[in-house]
Design a protein around this motif. Structure first.
Motif, PDB file in Angstrom:
ATOM      1  N   ARG A  23      10.723  -0.226   5.914  1.00 24.37           N
ATOM      2  CA  ARG A  23      11.225  -0.483   7.718  1.00 24.37           C
ATOM      3  C   ARG A  23      12.900  -0.094   7.642  1.00 24.37           C
ATOM      4  O   ARG A  23      12.741   0.017   9.013  1.00 24.37           O
ATOM      5  CB  ARG A  23      11.375  -2.219   7.365  1.00 24.37           C
ATOM      6  CG  ARG A  23       9.777  -2.795   7.746  1.00 24.37           C
ATOM      7  CD  ARG A  23       9.775  -3.742   7.598  1.00 24.37           C
ATOM      8  NE  ARG A  23      10.148  -5.248   6.753  1.00 24.37           N
ATOM      9  CZ  ARG A  23      10.929  -6.493   7.072  1.00 24.37           C
ATOM     10  NH1 ARG A  23       9.759  -6.832   7.994  1.00 24.37           N
ATOM     11  NH2 ARG A  23      10.878  -7.098   5.962  1.00 24.37           N
TER      12      ARG A  23
ATOM     13  N   VAL B   6       6.444  -9.075   3.429  1.00 24.64           N
ATOM     14  CA  VAL B   6       6.812  -8.604   4.652  1.00 24.64           C
ATOM     15  C   VAL B   6       6.228 -10.010   5.334  1.00 24.64           C
ATOM     16  O   VAL B   6       7.058 -10.692   6.440  1.00 24.64           O
ATOM     17  CB  VAL B   6       6.398  -7.835   5.227  1.00 24.64           C
ATOM     18  CG1 VAL B   6       6.395  -8.045   6.674  1.00 24.64           C
ATOM     19  CG2 VAL B   6       7.292  -6.603   4.104  1.00 24.64           C
TER      20      VAL B   6
ATOM     21  N   SER C 197       2.210  -3.264  -3.144  1.00 21.94           N
ATOM     22  CA  SER C 197       2.223  -2.450  -2.397  1.00 21.94           C
ATOM     23  C   SER C 197       3.477  -2.019  -2.424  1.00 21.94           C
ATOM     24  O   SER C 197       4.638  -3.222  -2.553  1.00 21.94           O
ATOM     25  CB  SER C 197       1.217  -3.068  -0.903  1.00 21.94           C
ATOM     26  OG  SER C 197       1.481  -4.071  -0.038  1.00 21.94           O
ATOM     27  N   TRP C 198       3.916  -1.463  -1.146  1.00 16.16           N
ATOM     28  CA  TRP C 198       5.666  -1.099  -1.079  1.00 16.16           C
ATOM     29  C   TRP C 198       5.670  -0.705   0.727  1.00 16.16           C
ATOM     30  O   TRP C 198       4.835   0.012   1.574  1.00 16.16           O
ATOM     31  CB  TRP C 198       5.808   0.508  -1.299  1.00 16.16           C
ATOM     32  CG  TRP C 198       5.638   0.176  -3.023  1.00 16.16           C
ATOM     33  CD1 TRP C 198       6.081  -1.200  -4.343  1.00 16.16           C
ATOM     34  CD2 TRP C 198       5.835   1.657  -3.952  1.00 16.16           C
ATOM     35  NE1 TRP C 198       5.700  -0.125  -5.063  1.00 16.16           N
ATOM     36  CE2 TRP C 198       5.753   0.923  -4.957  1.00 16.16           C
ATOM     37  CE3 TRP C 198       5.660   2.925  -3.326  1.00 16.16           C
ATOM     38  CZ2 TRP C 198       5.781   1.404  -5.959  1.00 16.16           C
ATOM     39  CZ3 TRP C 198       5.480   3.865  -4.777  1.00 16.16           C
ATOM     40  CH2 TRP C 198       6.050   3.394  -5.762  1.00 16.16           C
ATOM     41  N   VAL C 199       7.124  -1.703   1.018  1.00 16.66           N
ATOM     42  CA  VAL C 199       6.615  -1.869   2.450  1.00 16.66           C
ATOM     43  C   VAL C 199       7.828  -0.807   2.838  1.00 16.66           C
ATOM     44  O   VAL C 199       9.046  -0.930   2.514  1.00 16.66           O
ATOM     45  CB  VAL C 199       6.708  -2.700   3.288  1.00 16.66           C
ATOM     46  CG1 VAL C 199       6.827  -2.686   5.008  1.00 16.66           C
ATOM     47  CG2 VAL C 199       5.573  -2.985   3.186  1.00 16.66           C
TER      48      VAL C 199
ATOM     49  N   MET D 291       4.245  -4.960  13.256  1.00 19.74           N
ATOM     50  CA  MET D 291       3.549  -6.361  12.373  1.00 19.74           C
ATOM     51  C   MET D 291       1.694  -6.757  11.826  1.00 19.74           C
ATOM     52  O   MET D 291       1.396  -6.914  11.128  1.00 19.74           O
ATOM     53  CB  MET D 291       3.803  -7.838  12.860  1.00 19.74           C
ATOM     54  CG  MET D 291       5.507  -7.808  12.293  1.00 19.74           C
ATOM     55  SD  MET D 291       5.597  -8.227  10.358  1.00 19.74           S
ATOM     56  CE  MET D 291       6.980  -8.337   9.916  1.00 19.74           C
TER      57      MET D 291
ATOM     58  N   ALA E  60      -2.883  -6.500  -1.442  1.00 18.12           N
ATOM     59  CA  ALA E  60      -1.699  -7.110  -0.301  1.00 18.12           C
ATOM     60  C   ALA E  60      -0.494  -7.237  -1.386  1.00 18.12           C
ATOM     61  O   ALA E  60       1.290  -6.549  -0.966  1.00 18.12           O
ATOM     62  CB  ALA E  60      -1.697  -7.480   0.977  1.00 18.12           C
ATOM     63  N   ASP E  61       0.189  -7.952  -2.380  1.00 21.95           N
ATOM     64  CA  ASP E  61       1.315  -8.321  -2.723  1.00 21.95           C
ATOM     65  C   ASP E  61       1.464  -7.106  -4.164  1.00 21.95           C
ATOM     66  O   ASP E  61       2.505  -6.394  -3.991  1.00 21.95           O
ATOM     67  CB  ASP E  61       0.962  -9.195  -4.327  1.00 21.95           C
ATOM     68  CG  ASP E  61       1.896 -10.723  -3.211  1.00 21.95           C
ATOM     69  OD1 ASP E  61       2.704 -10.442  -2.936  1.00 21.95           O
ATOM     70  OD2 ASP E  61       0.197 -12.002  -3.731  1.00 21.95           O
TER      71      ASP E  61
ATOM     72  N   ALA F  79      11.360 -11.319   2.105  1.00 20.77           N
ATOM     73  CA  ALA F  79      10.022 -10.297   1.690  1.00 20.77           C
ATOM     74  C   ALA F  79      10.029  -9.689   0.653  1.00 20.77           C
ATOM     75  O   ALA F  79       8.817  -9.240  -0.472  1.00 20.77           O
ATOM     76  CB  ALA F  79       9.877  -9.214   2.466  1.00 20.77           C
TER      77      ALA F  79
ATOM     78  N   LEU G 243      10.816  -2.155  -3.582  1.00 24.62           N
ATOM     79  CA  LEU G 243      10.636  -2.558  -1.965  1.00 24.62           C
ATOM     80  C   LEU G 243       9.484  -3.543  -1.691  1.00 24.62           C
ATOM     81  O   LEU G 243       8.820  -4.158  -2.542  1.00 24.62           O
ATOM     82  CB  LEU G 243       9.956  -1.025  -1.279  1.00 24.62           C
ATOM     83  CG  LEU G 243       9.924  -0.623  -1.476  1.00 24.62           C
ATOM     84  CD1 LEU G 243       9.408   1.281  -1.906  1.00 24.62           C
ATOM     85  CD2 LEU G 243      11.613   0.215  -1.116  1.00 24.62           C
ATOM     86  N   PRO G 244       9.785  -4.278  -0.607  1.00 25.25           N
ATOM     87  CA  PRO G 244       8.904  -5.460  -0.145  1.00 25.25           C
ATOM     88  C   PRO G 244       7.337  -5.166  -0.280  1.00 25.25           C
ATOM     89  O   PRO G 244       7.670  -3.425  -0.202  1.00 25.25           O
ATOM     90  CB  PRO G 244       9.859  -5.823   1.420  1.00 25.25           C
ATOM     91  CG  PRO G 244       9.985  -4.713   1.763  1.00 25.25           C
ATOM     92  CD  PRO G 244      10.675  -3.646   0.800  1.00 25.25           C
ATOM     93  N   SER G 245       6.682  -6.079  -0.117  1.00 23.65           N
ATOM     94  CA  SER G 245       5.563  -6.014  -0.669  1.00 23.65           C
ATOM     95  C   SER G 245       4.287  -6.228   1.118  1.00 23.65           C
ATOM     96  O   SER G 245       5.481  -6.757   1.509  1.00 23.65           O
ATOM     97  CB  SER G 245       4.528  -7.002  -1.260  1.00 23.65           C
ATOM     98  OG  SER G 245       4.320  -7.855  -0.646  1.00 23.65           O
ATOM     99  N   ILE G 246       3.620  -5.654   1.135  1.00 24.57           N
ATOM    100  CA  ILE G 246       2.608  -6.167   2.696  1.00 24.57           C
ATOM    101  C   ILE G 246       2.493  -8.123   2.818  1.00 24.57           C
ATOM    102  O   ILE G 246       3.230  -8.517   3.996  1.00 24.57           O
ATOM    103  CB  ILE G 246       1.989  -5.688   2.829  1.00 24.57           C
ATOM    104  CG1 ILE G 246       1.959  -3.747   2.552  1.00 24.57           C
ATOM    105  CG2 ILE G 246       0.559  -6.117   4.182  1.00 24.57           C
ATOM    106  CD1 ILE G 246       0.343  -2.840   3.407  1.00 24.57           C
TER     107      ILE G 246
ATOM    108  N   LEU H 218       1.045  -3.694  10.578  1.00 25.38           N
ATOM    109  CA  LEU H 218       0.988  -4.007   8.194  1.00 25.38           C
ATOM    110  C   LEU H 218      -0.073  -4.928   8.245  1.00 25.38           C
ATOM    111  O   LEU H 218      -1.191  -4.471   7.035  1.00 25.38           O
ATOM    112  CB  LEU H 218       2.507  -4.375   8.843  1.00 25.38           C
ATOM    113  CG  LEU H 218       3.200  -4.390   7.307  1.00 25.38           C
ATOM    114  CD1 LEU H 218       3.358  -2.724   7.260  1.00 25.38           C
ATOM    115  CD2 LEU H 218       4.326  -5.091   7.721  1.00 25.38           C
TER     116      LEU H 218
ATOM    117  N   GLN I 261      14.435 -10.350   4.684  1.00 28.17           N
ATOM    118  CA  GLN I 261      14.046  -9.012   4.487  1.00 28.17           C
ATOM    119  C   GLN I 261      14.521  -8.947   2.771  1.00 28.17           C
ATOM    120  O   GLN I 261      13.428  -9.002   1.955  1.00 28.17           O
ATOM    121  CB  GLN I 261      15.677  -8.019   4.552  1.00 28.17           C
ATOM    122  CG  GLN I 261      15.102  -6.875   6.005  1.00 28.17           C
ATOM    123  CD  GLN I 261      15.374  -6.008   6.470  1.00 28.17           C
ATOM    124  OE1 GLN I 261      16.753  -5.673   5.027  1.00 28.17           O
ATOM    125  NE2 GLN I 261      15.542  -5.803   8.096  1.00 28.17           N
TER     126      GLN I 261
END
Ligand SMILES: Cc1cc2nc3c(=O)[nH]c(=O)nc-3n(C[C@H](O)[C@H](O)[C@H](O)COP(=O)(O)OP(=O)(O)OC[C@H]3O[C@@H](n4cnc5c(N)ncnc54)[C@H](O)[C@@H]3O)c2cc1C
Ligand SMILES: Cc1cc2nc3c(=O)[nH]c(=O)nc-3n(C[C@H](O)[C@H](O)[C@H](O)COP(=O)(O)OP(=O)(O)OC[C@H]3O[C@@H](n4cnc5c(N)ncnc54)[C@H](O)[C@@H]3O)c2cc1C
Lengths: 526, 259
Positions: free
Chosen positions: A366, B192, A362-364, A342, A359-360, B75, B186-189, A345, B72
Motif C-alpha cells: 500500500r 491488513v 500473502s503480500w499486500v 479494503m 490470506a495469511d 498489519a 510485507l503485510p498479509s491480506i 482486498l 501498518q
C-alpha cells in the motif's frame, strides 16, 4: 536536401542493426531525422529507387521488427519532443514526437514539467490548467520503460495494466504519418471511417489512398498480430499496430487519464497453476477495481528463490522460503476510495482461500516502499531468467530463451495452460511462465539447455500457434509480429488473408519499401 | 518473549528542504513513512515471535497521523500499539524524546527486548536507543546486523570499523539495528483486514503520568543557535595554457575549495 540526412552505413551505427530480440541485420545507409520535414525529405529521396526502409524507435522490440535486412535504416529516436497540450471537456491530450521514451514521458507527466519551447499559446494555457488539475498518468505500462512511443504505437504495446486500460490503442487520439512516397496522412479519432471494408483516405498533399481492407475477423482477445481491420473501422486504428509497414509515424496525440487515488497491490500464493488460473478468473469477474492480474508459475518462483540465495541485488527480494509455494498471482487495485480498496482486498483474501491459498500467507503493498518491493519482485523474474540464459551462452553462444506471446479468449485459460504444461512435459523442457493471466496471456519462456532444445522450442511454438488459433486466440498479444513471428501470422490468418494484407500495404507503399519482412514476406522474397 | 519496537514516522523523501527565509525545515505535509531502520527492527521482533512465541508491541511518539503508521505495523503482525501524542511533547530534543518514550515503555509493561532503528533518517542522531537503555538501566548494543535469541539472552553482531564484534547480553536489553539484519516482510491480506478495525490507543503526557517539565521544549536543554543552508561553491575556470595548471594542482590560484 539541405544537409546530409542520409549517411552511408559504417560500423559506428552497428547498434542500428539489432533490437532486443538479439537478431542482427545489415544496412547500406542510415538516417536520424529530427522533424517530420526531414522524414519526408529522406523518404522522398529513397522512393524513386524503391530502397527498402526499416523504421526504428528505441529498438527494444522482441520480434526483430526494427532489424533491417539491407537498404536504409531510419531511427526516429531523435524526434523526442513533446510539442503541445490540449484540454477538451476536462480531459488532457499531449502531442508528442515518436521518439519520446516512455520513462521520460512518465516523469514529465508526473512532475507536470515539459520543455515548452515552441508551444502555442493554447498549449501553454492548457499547461496552466494541467498544473492545477488532479494528477494524471499515461496508463500503458510495458515492462521495458525505455521503449519509444512511436514503437509502442507501431506494436500496439501493452503492459500489466492493459487488463484495465487496454493496450496503447485507445489512448492514441490522433497521429501523423508520412508514407513511403513522402505524402502525409493526418488522422484524428472519429473523423475518417471505412465504409464497410472499403476506405478512402485523403493525404495532406491532396492525394487519396483508396482500396479495400482485408476480410478476416480479428480474435476477440488481447491482440497485436497483423493489421487491425473491421468493417466501418476508424482508419486511425489501421496505423496502430502496423509494425512499421504502412508509414513513418511522426506525431502522436496521447489521451491522459486521471491517476487513481489509490493503487494497492496484493500477491497471493496458490498450490499450483490450475488453482492460479481459477483464482485469476474469479478475480476477473468479482473484483471491479482490478487494474492488473499477473502470474508467476512455480518455475519462475524457483528461479527467483535460487537467485535470491545467491545474493546481490536479488537479496532484498521478500522471502520465498517455504518450498513448494506453488504459483503466485499479483493483483493491482486502482480506485479512489479506501473503503472500496479494503473491500476488494477482502474479496481477494476470500477467493485465495477458496482456491487453496491462504490470506495469511500473502503480500499486500500500500505504501510506496511496499509497492516498490513488489515491483522489484516482478521485474526480478525476467531478469533472473535472462541471467540464467547468459550463463548458458558460455557453452552455446547463440542460445536464447524462447518466449511466447499468445493470448486466448476468456473461458479458454485452463485449457490452454493445460496444453502448455502437457506439451512442455512431453518435450522435457525447462521453462518459466509469467505474465498477464487476467487477459489469458501468459508468456511461456522455454530455457533451452542446448541447441537441439532451442530448435525444438521453436517448433513447439509453431504447434501452439495452430492450437491457439483454433481456440480463437492471437499468436502475438503485445510484442508484435515483426519478422520472427511472421510464420505464425500465416498460421493464424491463412495465405489468402496474408495476400489481402499485402495488397493493403501496397496501397500505402506501392514499392513495398517499408518494414520489409515484417508481418509477411514481400512477394518477391516469398 | 515480549518485544517492544520503537517506530518513528519520517518524511518519505530524504531530500530535506530548508525555507531560505526562515531557515526552518519545510514540512509541507508530504507523504510520511515508517523510519526504514525501524521497519527492520519490527521484522526482527516478528521473527522472534515466530521462533519463540510471545508478543510484539510498537511504540511511537508523534503527531496523531502517526497512528496510521502503527496500524501498518499491526498489519505486518504486531499485536499491540501505543501512540504518545500531545502538544506537550512538541519541540523535544533527544533527551525529552527519550524521556517520553521511556514513560511509554513503562505503560507497556514488562518486556524482554526493546528494539530501535540504528537512527532516524530525518533526525540522524542515533541517540534515542542508548538514552532509553540508560533510563531503563539495562544493557544495550547499537548497530546490530545479526541477532540470535534464546529465552534469556541475546547474541548479537555489529561491525566496528572493519572487524565484527560478537556480544552476548542478558535480557532485558536494548538493541538498535541496521538494514543488513533482515528483509522486512510485507503485510498479509489477513493482517491488513485485522488491523483495519483496531483502535490505536493515543495517550497524552498526563495520561502516561509524565512530568511535563521534562517533556517537549520545556524538557529540552538543547538550544538551537542557528540553522542555515550550507553554501556550496563551484567555479569553472577555463585554462588556455598548461602553465596555469600547476598552481591549481598545488592548491593555490584562489580557486574555491567548495565541497
Ligand atoms: C525486457 C523487455 C520487456 C518488454 N516488455 C514488454 C511489455 O510488457 N509489453 C509490450 O508490449 N512490449 C514489451 N517489450 C517489447 C518492446 O518494448 C515493445 O515492443 C515496444 O513497443 C517497442 O518499442 P521501440 O520504440 O523499442 O520500437 P522498435 O523496437 O524500435 O520498433 C518496433 C516496431 O515499431 C516500428 N516503429 C518504431 N518507430 C516507428 C515510427 N516512428 N513509425 C513507424 N513505425 C515505427 C518499427 O518499425 C518496428 O516495426 C519488452 C521488451 C523488452 C526488451
Ligand atoms: C531543540 C530541538 C527541538 C526539536 N523539536 C522537534 C519537534 O518539534 N518535532 C520533531 O518531530 N522533532 C523535533 N526535534 C528533533 C527530535 O528531537 C529528534 O527527532 C528526536 O529526539 C529523535 O532523534 P533522532 O530523530 O535523531 O532519532 P534517532 O536517535 O536517530 O533514532 C533512533 C531510533 O530511536 C527510535 N525513535 C526516535 N524517535 C522516535 C519517536 N519519536 N518515536 C518512537 N521511536 C523513536 C527509533 O527506533 C529510531 O530508529 C527537535 C530537536 C531539537 C534539538
Amino acid at each position: 536536401m539541405d544537409k546530409q540526412l542520409i549517411l552511408p552505413y559504417c560500423d559506428l551505427y552497428a547498434a542500428c542493426l539489432r533490437d532486443e530480440s538479439r537478431t542482427v541485420g545489415h544496412a547500406d545507409s542510415v538516417s536520424f531525422p529530427r522533424s517530420e520535414d526531414e522524414v519526408r525529405q529522406i523518404l522522398h529521396a529513397l522512393h524513386e529507387a524503391g530502397t527498402p526502409v526499416t523504421v526504428q524507435g528505441a529498438r527494444t522490440g522482441l520480434a526483430a521488427a526494427a532489424v533491417p535486412r539491407g537498404g536504409h535504416v531510419m531511427t526516429t529516436g531523435g524526434m523526442d519532443r513533446v510539442t503541445g497540450l490540449r484540454q477538451e471537456n476536462g480531459r488532457f491530450y499531449l502531442t508528442v514526437q515518436p521518439g519520446v521514451v516512455l520513462l521520460n514521458l512518465r516523469k514529465m507527466i508526473a512532475k507536470r514539467e515539459f520543455d515548452t519551447a515552441g508551444w502555442s499559446e493554447a498549449s501553454l494555457t492548457a499547461l496552466e490548467a494541467f498544473r492545477t488539475a488532479p494528477a494524471h498518468f499515461f496508463p500503458t505500462d510495458p515492462t521495458e520503460t525505455t521503449a519509444a512511443i512511436g514503437g509502442m504505437t507501431a506494436c500496439n504495446a501493452s503492459g500489466a495494466r492493459s487488463f484495465r486500460y487496454g493496450p496503447v490503442r485507445p489512448h492514441i487520439t490522433a497521429l501523423r504519418c508520412v508514407l513511403a512516397d513522402g505524402q502525409t496522412v493526418a488522422l484524428r479519432r472519429g473523423q475518417h471511417f471505412a465504409q464497410g471494408l472499403h476506405f478512402s483516405l485523403p493525404t495532406a498533399e491532396g492525394g487519396t489512398v483508396e482500396g479495400d481492407l482485408p476480410s478476416y475477423t480479428m480474435p476477440r482477445t488481447k491482440n497485436a498480430s497483423g493489421y487491425y481491420v473491421a468493417p466501418d473501422m476508424d482508419l486511425l486504428d489501421l496505423f496502430i499496430g502496423s509494425d512499421g509497414t504502412l508509414g513513418v509515424l511522426t506525431e502522436l496525440e496521447l489521451a491522459l487519464s486521471p491517476l487513481p487515488r489509490i493503487s494497492w497491490g496484493a500477491t497471493v500464493f496458490l498450490p499450483d497453476e490450475e488453482a492460479a488460473c481459477r483464482y485469476a478468473e474469479a478475480v476477473r469477474s468479482q473484483v471491479k477495481c482490478a487494474a492488473a492480474i499477473e502470474y508467476f508459475d512455480p518455475g519462475a518462483l524457483d528461479i527467483l528463490r535460487q537467485r535470491k540465495a545467491q545474493g546481490d541485488v536479488f537479496a532484498t527480494l521478500p522471502d520465498l522460503t517455504v518450498a513448494g509455494d506453488g504459483a503466485a498471482v499479483f493483483t493491482e487495485l486502482h480506485c479512489d476510495h479506501r473503503k472500496e480498496a479494503m473491500a476488494a482486498l477482502a474479496t481477494l483474501g476470500t477467493l485465495a482461500e477458496q482456491c487453496g491459498g491462504c490470506a495469511d500467507r500473502s503480500w499486500v503493498a500500500r505504501t510506496e516502499t511496499e509497492n516498490e518491493t513488489l515491483r522489484h519482485f516482478r521485474h526480478a523474474v525476467p531478469e533472473s531468467v535472462n541471467s540464467l540464459i547468459d550463463q548458458r551462452k558460455q557453452a552455446y553462444p547463440t542460445i536464447t530463451k524462447k518466449g511466447s506471446d499468445m493470448s486466448v479468449p476468456d473461458g479458454r485459460l485452463l485449457e490452454v495452460t493445460d496444453m502448455y504444461r502437457r506439451t512442455l512435459a512431453e518435450e522435457g523442457f525447462q521453462y518459466a511462465s509469467w505474465g498477464h493471466i487476467g487477459n489469458n496471456h501468459i508468456h511461456v519462456n522455454i530455457l533451452p539447455r542446448d541447441m537441439d532444445e532451442h530448435a525444438r522450442a521453436k517448433e513447439l511454438f509453431r504447434r501452439w500457434a495452430a492450437v491457439v488459433t483454433q481456440m480463437g486466440g492471437a499468436v502475438s498479444a503485445e510484442h508484435g509480429v515483426g519478422k520472427l513471428k511472421a510464420p505464425f501470422l500465416t498460421i493464424m490468418y491463412g495465405e489468402a488473408h496474408i495476400r489481402q494484407m499485402r495488397q493493403l500495404k501496397r496501397l500505402f507503399d506501392p514499392k513495398m519499401q517499408l518494414g520489409r519482412g515484417n508481418l509477411f514476406a514481400v512477394e518477391d522474397e516469398a | 518473549m515480549r518485544t517492544i519496537v520503537c517506530v518513528k514516522q519520517v518524511p518519505a523523501s530524504n531530500e530535506v528542504r530548508l525555507d531560505e527565509k526562515t531557515n526552518t525545515i519545510i514540512r509541507d505535509g508530504g507523504e510520511a513513512v515508517i523510519n526504514p531502520f525501524d521497519s527492520h527492527a519490527l521484522e526482527a521482533a516478528l521473527a522472534l515471535k515466530e521462533q519463540l512465541g510471545g508478543t510484539v508491541a510498537v511504540l511511537s511518539m508523534g503527531i496523531p497521523a502517526a497512528a496510521e503508521m502503527l496500524r501498518q505495523c499491526l498489519a505486518r503482525g504486531a499485536d499491540e500499539a501505543l501512540l504518545l501524542t500531545d502538544r506537550a511533547f512538541a519541540g523535544a530534543d533527544t533527551l525529552a524524546t527519550s524521556y517520553a518514550l521511556f514513560q511509554g515503555v513503562e505503560q507497556l509493561g514488562d518486556f524482554d527486548l526493546l528494539l530501535c532503528g540504528k537512527m532516524a533518517v530525518d533526525g540522524d542522531t542515533a541517540q534515542i536507543g542508548p538514552e532509553l537503555a540508560t533510563r531503563l538501566g539495562i544493557p544495550h548494543v547499537s548497530d546490530v546486523f545479526s541477532l540470535e535469541c534464546s529465552g534469556d539472552s541475546v547474541t548479537v553482531q555489529r561491525e566496528l570499523g572493519g572487524c565484527v564484534q560478537t556480544l552476548r547480553l542478558p535480557l532485558p536489553a536494548v538493541l538498535t539495528v541496521t538494514r543488513e539484519l533482515n528483509v522486512p516482510r510485507l503485510p498479509s491480506i489477513a493482517g491488513v483486514l485485522r488491523s483495519e478495525t483496531v483502535e490505536i490507543p493515543c495517550r497524552s503526557a498526563a495520561q502516561i503520568g509524565a512530568d511535563e517539565a521534562q517533556c517537549g521544549l520545556k524538557g529540552s536543554p538543547t538550544q538551537v543557535v542557528a540553522t542555515f543552508l550550507p553554501q556550496r561553491t563551484r567555479e569553472v575556470v577555463e585554462l588556455t595554457d598548461t602553465a596555469a595548471l600547476l598552481p591549481i594542482i598545488k592548491g593555490g590560484a584562489g580557486l574555491g575549495t567548495g565541497d
